[in-house]
Design a protein around this motif. Structure first.
Motif, short mmCIF file in Angstrom:
data_model
loop_
_atom_site.label_atom_id
_atom_site.label_comp_id
_atom_site.label_asym_id
_atom_site.label_seq_id
_atom_site.Cartn_x
_atom_site.Cartn_y
_atom_site.Cartn_z
N LYS A 173 8.36 -7.68 8.28
CA LYS A 173 7.97 -7.71 6.87
C LYS A 173 8.00 -6.29 6.33
CE LYS A 173 4.35 -9.33 3.73
NZ LYS A 173 3.02 -10.01 3.64
N THR A 174 8.92 -6.03 5.40
CA THR A 174 9.00 -4.72 4.77
C THR A 174 7.95 -4.67 3.66
OG1 THR A 174 11.36 -4.51 5.26
CG2 THR A 174 10.46 -3.07 3.55
N LEU A 175 6.93 -3.86 3.88
CA LEU A 175 5.81 -3.79 2.94
C LEU A 175 6.12 -2.86 1.77
CD1 LEU A 175 2.86 -3.56 5.48
CD2 LEU A 175 3.80 -5.60 4.38
N VAL A 176 6.81 -1.77 2.06
CA VAL A 176 7.16 -0.79 1.02
C VAL A 176 8.55 -0.27 1.33
CG1 VAL A 176 6.53 1.35 -0.14
CG2 VAL A 176 4.74 -0.09 0.80
N SER A 177 9.38 -0.11 0.31
CA SER A 177 10.70 0.49 0.47
C SER A 177 10.95 1.43 -0.69
CB SER A 177 11.79 -0.59 0.53
OG SER A 177 13.04 -0.01 0.81
N ASP A 178 11.09 2.70 -0.39
CA ASP A 178 11.33 3.72 -1.41
C ASP A 178 12.82 4.04 -1.41
OD1 ASP A 178 11.11 5.75 -3.26
OD2 ASP A 178 10.50 7.26 -1.78
N ARG A 179 13.50 3.77 -2.51
CA ARG A 179 14.95 3.94 -2.57
C ARG A 179 15.38 5.31 -3.07
NH1 ARG A 179 16.28 0.34 0.84
NH2 ARG A 179 18.42 0.82 0.27
N ALA A 180 14.45 6.24 -3.26
CA ALA A 180 14.80 7.57 -3.77
C ALA A 180 15.80 8.24 -2.83
CB ALA A 180 13.55 8.43 -3.91
N ALA A 181 16.85 8.82 -3.40
CA ALA A 181 17.85 9.53 -2.62
C ALA A 181 17.61 11.03 -2.63
CB ALA A 181 19.25 9.24 -3.15
N ASP A 182 16.94 11.55 -3.64
CA ASP A 182 16.71 12.98 -3.78
C ASP A 182 15.38 13.38 -3.14
OD1 ASP A 182 19.01 12.97 -5.18
OD2 ASP A 182 18.13 13.46 -7.12
N ALA A 183 15.37 14.55 -2.52
CA ALA A 183 14.16 15.04 -1.86
C ALA A 183 13.01 15.19 -2.85
CB ALA A 183 14.46 16.37 -1.18
N ARG A 184 13.32 15.61 -4.07
CA ARG A 184 12.25 15.85 -5.04
C ARG A 184 11.56 14.55 -5.47
NH1 ARG A 184 16.75 17.84 -9.33
NH2 ARG A 184 17.80 15.85 -9.59
N ASP A 185 12.23 13.40 -5.29
CA ASP A 185 11.66 12.12 -5.69
C ASP A 185 11.09 11.33 -4.52
OD1 ASP A 185 12.51 12.57 -8.33
OD2 ASP A 185 14.50 11.76 -7.88
N ALA A 186 11.28 11.82 -3.30
CA ALA A 186 10.90 11.05 -2.11
C ALA A 186 9.38 10.94 -2.01
CB ALA A 186 11.45 11.71 -0.86
N ALA A 187 8.91 9.77 -1.57
CA ALA A 187 7.48 9.50 -1.44
C ALA A 187 6.93 10.21 -0.20
CB ALA A 187 7.22 8.01 -1.33
N ARG A 188 5.72 10.76 -0.33
CA ARG A 188 5.03 11.39 0.79
C ARG A 188 3.63 10.82 0.99
NH1 ARG A 188 8.36 14.95 -1.72
NH2 ARG A 188 9.99 15.78 -0.38
N PHE A 189 3.29 9.82 0.18
CA PHE A 189 2.00 9.14 0.32
C PHE A 189 2.20 7.69 -0.13
CE2 PHE A 189 -1.89 7.58 -1.69
CZ PHE A 189 -2.81 7.75 -0.66
N LEU A 190 1.96 6.74 0.75
CA LEU A 190 2.19 5.34 0.42
C LEU A 190 1.04 4.47 0.92
CD1 LEU A 190 5.99 4.76 1.23
CD2 LEU A 190 4.94 4.92 -1.03
N PRO A 191 0.30 3.81 0.03
CA PRO A 191 -0.68 2.81 0.45
C PRO A 191 0.01 1.46 0.64
CG PRO A 191 -0.85 3.14 -1.90
CD PRO A 191 0.25 4.07 -1.42
#
Length: 259
Positions: A122-140
Motif C-alpha cells: 500500500k503506497t501511503l504517500v508518493s511525491d512526484r517532485a523531480a527537482d531537489a528544491r521541491d522534494a519532500a523532507r517531512f511526510l506524515p
C-alpha cells in the motif's frame, strides 16, 4: 542501515565542462533541477513481505543512453539479494528506454519468480517532485489498525541532510551531503532511527540533496508491517543534478508506538 544505490557512471567532456557543471551545482538556488531525473516503478513484495523489488530507469544526461536498474531487497536486513540488482545500460541513443527495461526485466525475472515477488503493498504517500528544491523532507502518514492492533497509526518521517566531507566531491567544487531518516510519532517524538550517515558511500557519487519519494507499507498477518521508503538522491551530473533512487526497509514485530 545498508545503503544500496546504483550510481550510473558518467564521463565528462573535458575540464571546461567539468568545471562548469560543478559551478552550477555549487551555486544552488535555481540550479536544483534534475538534469537526468530517473523514474521509478514499484514491482512489489513477496507474499510474506520478506522481499521487495523496484526499478529505476531513464536517459543519461550527456550521453543520451537509456538505462534500467532493477533492485531486489531483503526487507528484514535492508540489504540487496545476492546477484542483484540487474543493471542495463545501452550505449546507443537509438535504443528506447522501453527496450532496455524489457531486457533488465528478463534478467531479473528468475529472482522475482524464485522469491514469488509481485504482491502489491500500500503506497501511503508518493511525491512526484523531480527537482531537489521541491522534494519532500517531512511526510506524515497514517495506517489504521486492521483489527489485530498492529497498524502503524499516525506517524511521520523526517529527512535531514547532513553536510559531510568527501574528498573527490570537494575537488569538483561540490558540497556533498549525507542524510538521516527518523520515524516519529504524532507528537514528533522519535520512534526509530531508520538511517544516519557517518560517511558517504562511493556508490552515491557526489550527493547534493535528498528527498522523500514513496512510503510503502506491507501488512503481515499476525505481525507488524513492513515499511519501505524510496528516497530521491540528487547527485552531481554532467548537465546539472541527476536524480537516482535508494530504498530503505524496516520491519515491526508490534505497533512501533509501543516499542
Amino acid at each position: 542501515m545498508f545503503d544500496r544505490l546504483h550510481a550510473t557512471c558518467l564521463s565528462w567532456a573535458g575540464a571546461m565542462a567539468l568545471a562548469t557543471g560543478a559551478a552550477l551545482v555549487a551555486g544552488g538556488g535555481g540550479q536544483a533541477r534534475a538534469a537526468d531525473a530517473a523514474e521509478r516503478a514499484i514491482i512489489g513484495f513477496s507474499p510474506d513481505g520478506a522481499y521487495f523489488a523496484f526499478e529505476q530507469y531513464g536517459i543519461q544526461d550527456g550521453s543520451g543512453f537509456p538505462y534500467s536498474d532493477v533492485f531486489v531487497l531483503e526487507t528484514a536486513t535492508d540489504s540487496w539479494v545476492r546477484g542483484t540488482p540487474a543493471r542495463e545500460l545501452v550505449r546507443n541513443e537509438a535504443v528506447s528506454v522501453d527496450q532496455v527495461r524489457q531486457t533488465a526485466r528478463k534478467r531479473i525475472d528468475p529472482y522475482l519468480w524464485r522469491l514469488n515477488i509481485g504482491v502489491n503493498g500500500k503506497t501511503l504517500v508518493s511525491d512526484r517532485a523531480a527537482d531537489a528544491r521541491d522534494a519532500a523532507r517531512f511526510l506524515p502518514f497514517t495506517l489504521a489498525d486492521d483489527g489485530d492492533k498492529l497498524g502503524l497509526g499516525t506517524v511521520r518521517l523526517r529527512l535531514t541532510e547532513i553536510a559531510m566531507p568527501k574528498e573527490d566531491c570537494t575537488a569538483l567544487g561540490v558540497s556533498p551531503h549525507g542524510y538521516a531518516l527518523v520515524l516519529e510519532n504524532e507528537a514528533g517524538e522519535p520512534l526509530r532511527i531508520l538511517h544516519e550517515d557517518t560517511s558517504i558511500p562511493a556508490s552515491r557519487g557526489c550527493p547534493v540533496h535528498y528527498g522523500l519519494s514513496d512510503i510503502i507499507v506491507y501488512p503481515r498477518s499476525g505481525e507488524g508491517p513492513v515499511l519501505v521508503v524510496l528516497l530521491s538522491i540528487y547527485q552531481f551530473g554532467f548537465e546539472g543534478l541527476d536524480r537516482r533512487f535508494l530504498a530503505l526497509s524496516t520491519t515491526f514485530d508490534t505497533n512501533p508506538s509501543t516499542q
